[in-house]
Design a protein around this motif. Structure first.
Motif, PDB file in Angstrom:
ATOM      1  N   UNK A  55     -69.188 -19.909  26.521  1.00 36.64           N
ATOM      2  CA  UNK A  55     -68.730 -20.127  25.140  1.00 36.64           C
ATOM      3  C   UNK A  55     -67.560 -19.199  24.822  1.00 36.64           C
ATOM      4  N   UNK A  56     -67.634 -17.959  25.281  1.00 31.93           N
ATOM      5  CA  UNK A  56     -66.552 -16.994  25.034  1.00 31.93           C
ATOM      6  C   UNK A  56     -65.247 -17.466  25.666  1.00 31.93           C
ATOM      7  N   UNK A  57     -65.338 -17.997  26.882  1.00 29.82           N
ATOM      8  CA  UNK A  57     -64.133 -18.494  27.549  1.00 29.82           C
ATOM      9  C   UNK A  57     -63.529 -19.665  26.784  1.00 29.82           C
ATOM     10  N   UNK A  58     -64.381 -20.455  26.144  1.00 27.65           N
ATOM     11  CA  UNK A  58     -63.892 -21.584  25.337  1.00 27.65           C
ATOM     12  C   UNK A  58     -63.136 -21.102  24.102  1.00 27.65           C
ATOM     13  N   UNK A  59     -63.377 -19.864  23.684  1.00 25.60           N
ATOM     14  CA  UNK A  59     -62.729 -19.308  22.496  1.00 25.60           C
ATOM     15  C   UNK A  59     -61.416 -18.589  22.813  1.00 25.60           C
ATOM     16  N   UNK A  60     -60.983 -18.632  24.069  1.00 22.83           N
ATOM     17  CA  UNK A  60     -59.734 -17.961  24.444  1.00 22.83           C
ATOM     18  C   UNK A  60     -58.563 -18.527  23.654  1.00 22.83           C
ATOM     19  N   UNK A  61     -57.682 -17.648  23.253  1.00 29.51           N
ATOM     20  CA  UNK A  61     -56.500 -18.080  22.495  1.00 29.51           C
ATOM     21  C   UNK A  61     -55.580 -18.951  23.343  1.00 29.51           C
ATOM     22  N   UNK A  62     -55.403 -18.545  24.590  1.00 30.95           N
ATOM     23  CA  UNK A  62     -54.516 -19.275  25.489  1.00 30.95           C
ATOM     24  C   UNK A  62     -55.272 -20.448  26.116  1.00 30.95           C
ATOM     25  N   UNK A  63     -54.833 -21.666  25.876  1.00 28.70           N
ATOM     26  CA  UNK A  63     -55.522 -22.837  26.436  1.00 28.70           C
ATOM     27  C   UNK A  63     -55.656 -22.788  27.956  1.00 28.70           C
ATOM     28  N   UNK A  64     -54.736 -22.111  28.626  1.00 28.65           N
ATOM     29  CA  UNK A  64     -54.815 -22.012  30.092  1.00 28.65           C
ATOM     30  C   UNK A  64     -56.033 -21.204  30.539  1.00 28.65           C
ATOM     31  N   UNK A  65     -56.518 -20.326  29.663  1.00 25.26           N
ATOM     32  CA  UNK A  65     -57.673 -19.493  29.994  1.00 25.26           C
ATOM     33  C   UNK A  65     -59.006 -20.168  29.677  1.00 25.26           C
ATOM     34  N   UNK A  66     -58.937 -21.298  28.988  1.00 26.12           N
ATOM     35  CA  UNK A  66     -60.164 -22.011  28.642  1.00 26.12           C
ATOM     36  C   UNK A  66     -60.648 -22.824  29.844  1.00 26.12           C
ATOM     37  N   UNK A  67     -61.958 -22.909  30.019  1.00 27.65           N
ATOM     38  CA  UNK A  67     -62.490 -23.667  31.166  1.00 27.65           C
ATOM     39  C   UNK A  67     -62.341 -25.171  30.965  1.00 27.65           C
ATOM     40  N   UNK A  68     -62.282 -25.867  32.071  1.00 26.97           N
ATOM     41  CA  UNK A  68     -62.270 -27.328  32.046  1.00 26.97           C
ATOM     42  C   UNK A  68     -63.688 -27.816  31.748  1.00 26.97           C
ATOM     43  N   UNK A  69     -63.796 -29.040  31.302  1.00 29.65           N
ATOM     44  CA  UNK A  69     -65.091 -29.580  30.899  1.00 29.65           C
ATOM     45  C   UNK A  69     -66.102 -29.569  32.044  1.00 29.65           C
ATOM     46  N   UNK A  70     -65.675 -29.869  33.276  1.00 23.31           N
ATOM     47  CA  UNK A  70     -66.627 -29.880  34.396  1.00 23.31           C
ATOM     48  C   UNK A  70     -67.186 -28.483  34.651  1.00 23.31           C
ATOM     49  N   UNK A  71     -66.374 -27.459  34.440  1.00 27.96           N
ATOM     50  CA  UNK A  71     -66.835 -26.083  34.608  1.00 27.96           C
ATOM     51  C   UNK A  71     -67.828 -25.708  33.497  1.00 27.96           C
ATOM     52  N   UNK A  72     -67.550 -26.174  32.293  1.00 26.83           N
ATOM     53  CA  UNK A  72     -68.456 -25.916  31.169  1.00 26.83           C
ATOM     54  C   UNK A  72     -69.816 -26.543  31.458  1.00 26.83           C
TER      55      UNK A  72
END
Length: 113
Positions: A55-72
């Motif tokens: 969930x924390x990674x999903x809140x990253x400001x930079x979209x490049x740092x957010x996980x892909x849906x399959x990783x979630x």
């Protein structure tokens, strides 16, 4: 996880966005401050921390740092597995302790006769 909307409204006006506060709580290792109270007693801590990490990674400001849906999805499955396995393990541990207590009582009772 928090049981609240990501923003606060007061009298129909947007009062504040809670996402920065949630990021800070996670980064400062203060998850306990933001976890929905009813969830605390029902979730195994290891499962909750796995869930919180993705969930924390999903809140990253930079979209490049957010996980892909399959990783979630994979991480959520890991959290679910931890919840299931560790919860069963705790139930079995309780049963074991109860059985050991009963055995001790039986042994003490045998020697007291």
């Amino acid at each position: 996880m928090c049981g609240r909307l990501c923003c606060e409204y007061h009298n129909g006006q947007l009062n504040g966005i809670l996402v920065p506060e949630w990021r800070k709580c996670y980064d400062d290792q203060k998850l306990d401050d933001i976890i929905f109270q009813d969830l605390k007693g029902k979730m195994v801590w290891e499962s909750l921390t796995t869930f919180a990490a993705i969930a924390r990674r999903c809140l990253s400001r930079d979209p490049k740092d957010r996980p892909k849906m399959d990783e979630i999805v994979k991480e959520l499955l890991v959290a679910l597995e931890k919840q299931t396995v560790l919860k069963i393990s705790k139930v079995n541990k309780r049963r074991f302790k109860t059985a050991m207590f009963a055995a001790e009582v039986a042994i003490i009772g045998f020697f007291l006769k």
